[in-house]
Structure formats: C-alpha cells, structure tokens
Design a protein around this motif. Structure first.
Motif, PDB file in Angstrom:
ATOM      1  N   GLY B  92       0.800  -1.227   0.000  1.00 45.86           N
ATOM      2  CA  GLY B  92       0.000   0.000   0.000  1.00 45.86           C
ATOM      3  C   GLY B  92       0.824   1.265   0.000  1.00 45.86           C
ATOM      4  O   GLY B  92       0.270   2.364   0.011  1.00 45.86           O
ATOM      5  N   TRP B 124     -10.654  -7.619   5.858  1.00 42.12           N
ATOM      6  CA  TRP B 124     -10.072  -6.453   6.535  1.00 42.12           C
ATOM      7  C   TRP B 124      -8.843  -5.935   5.800  1.00 42.12           C
ATOM      8  O   TRP B 124      -8.601  -4.728   5.742  1.00 42.12           O
ATOM      9  CB  TRP B 124      -9.744  -6.794   7.991  1.00 42.12           C
ATOM     10  CG  TRP B 124     -10.963  -6.661   8.847  1.00 42.12           C
ATOM     11  CD1 TRP B 124     -11.799  -7.661   9.262  1.00 42.12           C
ATOM     12  CD2 TRP B 124     -11.534  -5.447   9.339  1.00 42.12           C
ATOM     13  NE1 TRP B 124     -12.844  -7.141   9.987  1.00 42.12           N
ATOM     14  CE2 TRP B 124     -12.707  -5.788  10.061  1.00 42.12           C
ATOM     15  CE3 TRP B 124     -11.172  -4.108   9.254  1.00 42.12           C
ATOM     16  CZ2 TRP B 124     -13.504  -4.831  10.681  1.00 42.12           C
ATOM     17  CZ3 TRP B 124     -11.974  -3.152   9.878  1.00 42.12           C
ATOM     18  CH2 TRP B 124     -13.123  -3.519  10.580  1.00 42.12           C
ATOM     19  N   GLU B 128      -8.041  -2.075   3.555  1.00 42.21           N
ATOM     20  CA  GLU B 128      -6.897  -1.156   3.583  1.00 42.21           C
ATOM     21  C   GLU B 128      -6.389  -0.810   2.182  1.00 42.21           C
ATOM     22  O   GLU B 128      -5.920   0.302   1.963  1.00 42.21           O
ATOM     23  CB  GLU B 128      -5.758  -1.759   4.414  1.00 42.21           C
ATOM     24  CG  GLU B 128      -6.117  -1.909   5.890  1.00 42.21           C
ATOM     25  CD  GLU B 128      -4.930  -2.298   6.755  1.00 42.21           C
ATOM     26  OE1 GLU B 128      -3.772  -2.110   6.327  1.00 42.21           O
ATOM     27  OE2 GLU B 128      -5.159  -2.810   7.870  1.00 42.21           O
ATOM     28  N   ILE B 129      -6.463  -1.755   1.271  1.00 42.37           N
ATOM     29  CA  ILE B 129      -5.851  -1.482  -0.050  1.00 42.37           C
ATOM     30  C   ILE B 129      -6.773  -1.810  -1.216  1.00 42.37           C
ATOM     31  O   ILE B 129      -6.389  -1.639  -2.375  1.00 42.37           O
ATOM     32  CB  ILE B 129      -4.520  -2.254  -0.237  1.00 42.37           C
ATOM     33  CG1 ILE B 129      -4.757  -3.769  -0.145  1.00 42.37           C
ATOM     34  CG2 ILE B 129      -3.461  -1.780   0.749  1.00 42.37           C
ATOM     35  CD1 ILE B 129      -3.618  -4.571  -0.739  1.00 42.37           C
ATOM     36  N   GLY B 130      -7.988  -2.258  -0.952  1.00 37.56           N
ATOM     37  CA  GLY B 130      -8.875  -2.680  -2.037  1.00 37.56           C
ATOM     38  C   GLY B 130      -9.454  -1.506  -2.805  1.00 37.56           C
ATOM     39  O   GLY B 130      -9.580  -0.400  -2.294  1.00 37.56           O
ATOM     40  N   ASP B 131      -9.825  -1.782  -4.060  1.00 37.41           N
ATOM     41  CA  ASP B 131     -10.516  -0.783  -4.884  1.00 37.41           C
ATOM     42  C   ASP B 131     -11.762  -1.437  -5.486  1.00 37.41           C
ATOM     43  O   ASP B 131     -12.246  -2.468  -4.986  1.00 37.41           O
ATOM     44  CB  ASP B 131      -9.573  -0.192  -5.943  1.00 37.41           C
ATOM     45  CG  ASP B 131      -8.982  -1.250  -6.874  1.00 37.41           C
ATOM     46  OD1 ASP B 131      -9.621  -2.313  -7.058  1.00 37.41           O
ATOM     47  OD2 ASP B 131      -7.877  -1.022  -7.409  1.00 37.41           O
ATOM     48  N   GLU B 149     -20.251  -9.114   8.805  1.00 39.66           N
ATOM     49  CA  GLU B 149     -19.887  -7.851   9.441  1.00 39.66           C
ATOM     50  C   GLU B 149     -18.515  -7.370   8.953  1.00 39.66           C
ATOM     51  O   GLU B 149     -18.290  -6.172   8.768  1.00 39.66           O
ATOM     52  CB  GLU B 149     -19.851  -8.018  10.966  1.00 39.66           C
ATOM     53  CG  GLU B 149     -21.106  -7.561  11.679  1.00 39.66           C
ATOM     54  CD  GLU B 149     -21.382  -6.067  11.508  1.00 39.66           C
ATOM     55  OE1 GLU B 149     -22.088  -5.714  10.529  1.00 39.66           O
ATOM     56  OE2 GLU B 149     -20.912  -5.268  12.314  1.00 39.66           O
ATOM     57  N   ASP B 150     -17.588  -8.304   8.780  1.00 41.24           N
ATOM     58  CA  ASP B 150     -16.259  -7.936   8.276  1.00 41.24           C
ATOM     59  C   ASP B 150     -16.366  -7.391   6.849  1.00 41.24           C
ATOM     60  O   ASP B 150     -15.721  -6.410   6.491  1.00 41.24           O
ATOM     61  CB  ASP B 150     -15.332  -9.154   8.316  1.00 41.24           C
ATOM     62  CG  ASP B 150     -15.267  -9.760   9.706  1.00 41.24           C
ATOM     63  OD1 ASP B 150     -14.773  -9.086  10.626  1.00 41.24           O
ATOM     64  OD2 ASP B 150     -15.740 -10.904   9.874  1.00 41.24           O
ATOM     65  N   ARG B 152     -19.033  -6.004   5.494  1.00 43.02           N
ATOM     66  CA  ARG B 152     -19.673  -4.687   5.550  1.00 43.02           C
ATOM     67  C   ARG B 152     -18.651  -3.618   5.938  1.00 43.02           C
ATOM     68  O   ARG B 152     -18.596  -2.537   5.330  1.00 43.02           O
ATOM     69  CB  ARG B 152     -20.810  -4.695   6.579  1.00 43.02           C
ATOM     70  CG  ARG B 152     -21.456  -3.334   6.765  1.00 43.02           C
ATOM     71  CD  ARG B 152     -22.448  -3.306   7.909  1.00 43.02           C
ATOM     72  NE  ARG B 152     -21.858  -3.463   9.226  1.00 43.02           N
ATOM     73  CZ  ARG B 152     -21.223  -2.489   9.901  1.00 43.02           C
ATOM     74  NH1 ARG B 152     -21.105  -1.289   9.371  1.00 43.02           N
ATOM     75  NH2 ARG B 152     -20.723  -2.718  11.096  1.00 43.02           N
ATOM     76  N   CYS B 153     -17.850  -3.904   6.953  1.00 44.00           N
ATOM     77  CA  CYS B 153     -16.836  -2.942   7.395  1.00 44.00           C
ATOM     78  C   CYS B 153     -15.840  -2.643   6.276  1.00 44.00           C
ATOM     79  O   CYS B 153     -15.428  -1.491   6.082  1.00 44.00           O
ATOM     80  CB  CYS B 153     -16.113  -3.459   8.635  1.00 44.00           C
ATOM     81  SG  CYS B 153     -17.134  -3.438  10.129  1.00 44.00           S
ATOM     82  N   GLU B 156     -17.428  -0.446   3.785  1.00 45.44           N
ATOM     83  CA  GLU B 156     -17.577   0.903   4.351  1.00 45.44           C
ATOM     84  C   GLU B 156     -16.303   1.718   4.148  1.00 45.44           C
ATOM     85  O   GLU B 156     -16.341   2.922   3.939  1.00 45.44           O
ATOM     86  CB  GLU B 156     -17.906   0.786   5.847  1.00 45.44           C
ATOM     87  CG  GLU B 156     -18.114   2.108   6.549  1.00 45.44           C
ATOM     88  CD  GLU B 156     -18.419   1.912   8.031  1.00 45.44           C
ATOM     89  OE1 GLU B 156     -19.362   1.152   8.356  1.00 45.44           O
ATOM     90  OE2 GLU B 156     -17.707   2.504   8.861  1.00 45.44           O
ATOM     91  N   ARG B 157     -15.177   1.032   4.192  1.00 47.10           N
ATOM     92  CA  ARG B 157     -13.896   1.732   4.143  1.00 47.10           C
ATOM     93  C   ARG B 157     -13.374   1.969   2.717  1.00 47.10           C
ATOM     94  O   ARG B 157     -12.613   2.920   2.496  1.00 47.10           O
ATOM     95  CB  ARG B 157     -12.870   0.911   4.919  1.00 47.10           C
ATOM     96  CG  ARG B 157     -11.682   1.699   5.405  1.00 47.10           C
ATOM     97  CD  ARG B 157     -10.708   0.764   6.077  1.00 47.10           C
ATOM     98  NE  ARG B 157     -10.238   1.260   7.359  1.00 47.10           N
ATOM     99  CZ  ARG B 157      -9.499   0.541   8.189  1.00 47.10           C
ATOM    100  NH1 ARG B 157      -9.189  -0.701   7.892  1.00 47.10           N
ATOM    101  NH2 ARG B 157      -9.074   1.056   9.332  1.00 47.10           N
ATOM    102  N   ILE B 158     -13.777   1.132   1.782  1.00 45.78           N
ATOM    103  CA  ILE B 158     -13.247   1.265   0.415  1.00 45.78           C
ATOM    104  C   ILE B 158     -13.923   2.448  -0.270  1.00 45.78           C
ATOM    105  O   ILE B 158     -15.147   2.493  -0.380  1.00 45.78           O
ATOM    106  CB  ILE B 158     -13.475  -0.038  -0.385  1.00 45.78           C
ATOM    107  CG1 ILE B 158     -12.601  -1.147   0.200  1.00 45.78           C
ATOM    108  CG2 ILE B 158     -13.157   0.179  -1.865  1.00 45.78           C
ATOM    109  CD1 ILE B 158     -12.834  -2.514  -0.409  1.00 45.78           C
ATOM    110  N   PRO B 159     -13.140   3.421  -0.732  1.00 49.80           N
ATOM    111  CA  PRO B 159     -13.754   4.614  -1.322  1.00 49.80           C
ATOM    112  C   PRO B 159     -14.347   4.340  -2.718  1.00 49.80           C
ATOM    113  O   PRO B 159     -14.009   3.335  -3.349  1.00 49.80           O
ATOM    114  CB  PRO B 159     -12.580   5.594  -1.425  1.00 49.80           C
ATOM    115  CG  PRO B 159     -11.357   4.751  -1.432  1.00 49.80           C
ATOM    116  CD  PRO B 159     -11.676   3.486  -0.710  1.00 49.80           C
ATOM    117  N   HIS B 184     -26.043   2.009   8.602  1.00 48.94           N
ATOM    118  CA  HIS B 184     -24.971   2.746   9.274  1.00 48.94           C
ATOM    119  C   HIS B 184     -23.806   2.985   8.315  1.00 48.94           C
ATOM    120  O   HIS B 184     -23.292   4.106   8.209  1.00 48.94           O
ATOM    121  CB  HIS B 184     -24.481   1.977  10.507  1.00 48.94           C
ATOM    122  CG  HIS B 184     -23.209   2.522  11.053  1.00 48.94           C
ATOM    123  ND1 HIS B 184     -23.143   3.695  11.770  1.00 48.94           N
ATOM    124  CD2 HIS B 184     -21.924   2.082  10.928  1.00 48.94           C
ATOM    125  CE1 HIS B 184     -21.883   3.953  12.074  1.00 48.94           C
ATOM    126  NE2 HIS B 184     -21.120   2.990  11.577  1.00 48.94           N
TER     127      HIS B 184
END
Lengths: 322, 212
Positions: B92, B124, B128-131, B149-150, B152-153, B156-159, B184
């Motif tokens: 990354g 997870w 951190e580095i997925g697109d 849940e993982d 979904r999280c 949530e983080r991947i832009p 959420h």
C-alpha cells in the motif's frame, strides 16, 4: 460523544480517541453542543508542571528546539496461550465493542489490553498520552501538530500483544520548528533527590527533557505525578512575564468544574486531548506501515498516502458505532 | 504477403526476456517457499523475523500464507496472519500501485477460503488497499453469516461509488436485522437512509432523566 449530544459536560479518560476520525468527531460534538470537556491527562494540572511550564514559557531555556521523552519498554507476551471460551461472567461481545469480532483469548485482559494495538496501543498510547500531553502544553502546541512522523521500532516475535517493545518516534513540527521524540526506552534521567524519590514513590521511568538554545529542563513522570528541577520551582516570574494556565488548587477535577461554571477552556480540553492522542495514533501508524507519514495539522489528516489515510478511521462493529 | 521474419537481434532479446521472466518466477517461488518454511517453524526466533520481513515477498505469498493461517499451531497461524498484514502494508505504500493490485488479486482469492478467519482477515486487508475490483467479491460475503460484518466494514472503508452501490443493493435483500448495520455504513459514506436508526440510540427503557 453521545453525552455531549445530551448536553452533559464530560470528563473523559485518556487517550482521548482511538483513531484520527474519532478525535475529529469528539471535537465537533463538544463544540456543537457547547459543553465542557476535561481529558484525564492530569499531569497538566500538577503543581510542578505549572512551574515547569512557567519556566519554559518565560524563555528560560531560550528557543526550545527538541523535546525528548523517555519511557521504559512495552512488555511482550512471553506466555502465549490458544484461544478459549470466555469466562462465564464476561460479556465478550460487549468487551470487544466496536472491534472486529474474534475468539476470546486470556491474554486480552484485564489490564494487558494496553499491549495490543487495536485495544490499547502500547506505552506510547498509555503513558505517551501523559508525557506528550505536557509537551504540547508547555510548547503551546495544542492547536498545531507535526508535519511528519517517523517511527522505528521492534515488535514482539510471538504472542498476542503486537505493540512495539521498543520504539522511537520523531515528530517534526513547523512554524515554529521543533522536534518531539518519543523513545522507549530512551535516555532516562534519574531523579535528583533520591530520598524524595523513595518517600513519594516517584516513578522516574518516564519523563521528558526540554532542550533550548540556552539551557535544558527535565520534567519527570507526567501523569498524577509531575516533578521538575529546582531552578524551575524557584523561578520568579518577572513583572510583565508570561502567565500560564493554572488549575485551581492544582486539581484537575477542580479545573473541569471551573470550566463548567465559567465556560472557559479547561487545561486539558478536547482539542488538546485529541492533539495528544493523535501523536500516539500516528506514531503507531508509522510503525505498522513501515514508513514516514506526512500530516496536515490544520485539517488533521494524513497526506499523500492513500493506504495510510484509510487507517485514520476504523469501521466499527454494529451496533457499537458512533 | 508473408510477414517478414524477426531480425535476429529482436528474437534473441525476446528469448532473453523469456529466460529472465522464468528466472524471476523461479526466484519468486523460492522466496515464497522459504518464507512459508520459516513461518511454519516452531522456533519464534526463526518465525518472528520471517513474518516481520514478509512485506517485500509480496503477492505470491498471500494465498499460501492464507493456508498457513489454518495451521493447528496457533502461533504459526498468527504469524501467517501477521505476514499478510506486512505484505498488504508494504504493497500500500505510495507509488506501488502494481504491487497493491497484485496483492488485492490474491486477497480476493482468500475471500472464498473454507475457513472463516481467513475470509475475515482477507476482508479487513482489502479494506486497507482494495478498490473497485474487490467490491463485488466482498459484497458476495454480505450473505455469509460468519463474516458479513467484516465484509460490511471493508466495504464501508473502500472509497468510491461502487462500494456505495454494493451496500445499497445489499439493503434491498438483506435480513431486517442486518439492514441497520448496512444503513450505518451508508450513512458513514454520506448517504441518506430512510429508517433503520442506530440501534444504540433507540431507548430500550423508560428514564426520568430530562433532556438538556
């Protein structure tokens, strides 16, 4: 945050936040709801912290260019055990809260949660939130921040605990330029009065040295205990000298109560608490990413590193969400 | 018209490139094998430096390490997990997009691993580095009871709009209880969602405390 939203004044334990975005949300919640927050880095309220601050603010060290903290190492998990069923009287789901779910392991608790990056963050987040709180306070830097953060460290080769055993974090501040160094173990300065040390149980295993172009000053410990050199204690502020904040009766809770009554900023307000916690968070992020980070202290965000930016927040397990 | 034959120099260069490519792959495989062997050591003086230095070994080690995550020795499994973290965080780094994409491709393969902890960790790591390339495979895990849940999280983080679309689509067919969590995530991403308020803020008992 939710207490702020209901209009309650808040005393929050340090470190103020676990991620950069949590800190921003806490500042917004306090400001939007006009409530008074005191963060539990109580070192700022201590008597000798006041004298050290006054000494530095009145130029007795000249221009302070470097602050070097020392702290003994984070322990390592030398007795790793496999995951197991949680004890019957422990609500493991609640204990984990917003953290990703994982099986129970005895080495998560009780006090040792501090040594995991996710739930604690090691000595830098535990005691760094005290020692570096004083550094930001004395350097009048609560509303600034470093522009670069670089960490070198050694992490355990085994066990559950993943915080650095030894580490050195270098924070470079600009305008004014100064360097803050968090070092485990760093270079401990023995407290000079050995009788007092024994009598009062002074924990000389952590503290900081403030280096100016004219002189240096040692400040020991930094939490409920703060001690400094005699020259600072005996210093008489000249007429027209710089006044520094002083908690009523050198009591952190009294300072909070006064903030509630008068509306003035507390000595360890949420901005200071978040600025301090951010130092701790960024030090660990630089360590786990293995590279230098660049930081915009005005926007409170990492710049030029997309993967690092994603770690400014951590998605939270439902329903333990903000 | 017959194609003209390659000049001898071009043919020689192509042959050299093929040899170099094969050599590189052989070296890569040797690095992975060496890493895995060390990670499987029961001696933490061997295993520790191996996982801590795994970053540059990169994408080829991800799937083998995922397999080692299921090792019966919990310290070996933990070391494999941490080695993947090192690889992801190394990939990354700024200016290493090819490395990041290569690691992402391998992490996506782990999303279908039989062991839930491996799928969870891959999710997870992708956070951190997925697109966009990781979005559909992660969205498929929103129906996986063990790791939804993982997933979904991670989404949530991947832009980007692809992750937002995936979360919205999941809202349509998800079990009612999970829709609150999806709502959420959408709100975190700046979306407006009707209904499904945060369950943490829904009163569950009467109180005599007055609002400020």
């Amino acid at each position: 945050m939710h207490a702020c939203q209901t209009g309650k004044h808040v005393y929050v334990e340090k470190p103020a936040c676990g991620t950069i975005e949590e800190g921003k949300a806490m500042i917004r919640a306090a400001r939007d709801n006009k409530i008074c927050v005191q963060v539990g880095s109580q070192g700022r309220s201590q008597r000798e912290a006041f004298f050290a601050h006054q000494y530095i603010a009145n130029g007795m060290l000249g221009k302070v260019h470097t602050v070097k903290c020392w702290h003994y190492a984070t322990p390592s998990d030398d007795n790793p055990v496999p995951d197991s069923e949680p004890p019957a009287d422990l609500d493991w789901d609640l204990w984990l809260g917003p953290l990703p779910w994982r099986p129970f392991n005895q080495r998560y608790l009780h006090g040792v949660f501090r040594w995991l990056l996710e739930s604690g963050g090691g000595q830098i987040r535990d005691r760094g939130a005290h020692v570096m709180s004083n550094a930001l306070h004395f350097m009048n830097a609560d509303n600034t921040g470093p522009v670069t953060i670089e960490t070198k460290g050694r992490v355990p080769t085994r066990g559950l605990w993943d915080s650095a055993i030894e580490m050195e974090v270098t924070y470079q501040f600009k305008n004014p330029d100064w360097t803050l160094i968090w070092a485990q173990p760093g270079e401990m300065v023995p407290y000079f009065d050995r009788d007092r040390l024994k009598r009062e149980g002074i924990r000389e295993g952590y503290g900081a040295v403030y280096y100016g172009d004219k002189d240096k000053l040692v400040v020991w410990v930094g939490d409920g205990q703060v001690y400094t050199e005699t020259k600072a204690l005996e210093f008489q502020k000249p007429a027209g000298g710089v006044d520094v904040p002083k908690s009523p009766r050198f009591d952190h809770h009294e300072d909070w109560f006064e903030g509630i009554k008068t509306g003035r900023k507390t000595i360890m307000n949420i901005e200071g608490g978040v600025a301090t916690a951010n130092l701790c968070v960024l030090g660990n992020l630089s360590l786990i990413l293995g590279r230098k980070l660049h930081w915009d202290p005005v926007k409170r965000e990492i710049v030029g590193d997309e993967a690092a930016r994603r770690l400014m927040s951590r998605p939270q397990r439902y329903p333990y969400t903000l | 018209m017959k194609p003209s034959p390659l000049p001898a120099t071009v043919a020689a260069a192509a042959a050299t490139a093929t040899v170099l490519n094969l050599s590189a792959r052989a070296a890569e495989a040797a690095d992975v094998n060496e890493l895995i062997a060390k990670i499987k050591s029961t001696d933490d003086a061997v295993r520790g430096p191996a996982w801590q230095g795994a970053g540059p070994v990169g994408a080829p080690a991800v799937v083998p390490l995922g397999q080692v995550m299921t090792d019966a020795d919990f310290e070996i499994a933990r070391s494999a997990k941490r080695a993947i973290e090192r690889i992801v965080r190394h990939a990354g780094r700024p200016g290493a997009d090819a490395d990041r994409k290569a690691v992402q491709t391998e992490l996506v393969k782990l999303l279908t691993h039989a062991a839930a902890p491996v799928r969870s960790h891959a999710a997870w790591m992708l956070s951190e580095i997925g697109d966009d390339a990781a979005v559909a495979p992660l969205a498929a895990l929103l129906a996986d009871g063990a790791v939804k849940e993982d997933a979904r999280c991670a989404l949530e983080r991947i832009p980007g709009p692809a992750a937002t679309r995936a979360l919205k689509q999941a809202m349509a067919g998800a079990p009612e209880a999970f829709k609150y969590a999806l709502a959420h995530s959408l709100r975190v991403r700046g979306e407006t969602v009707e209904g499904y308020p945060s369950q943490k803020l829904v009163p569950t008992k009467q109180t005599g405390v007055k609002a400020a």
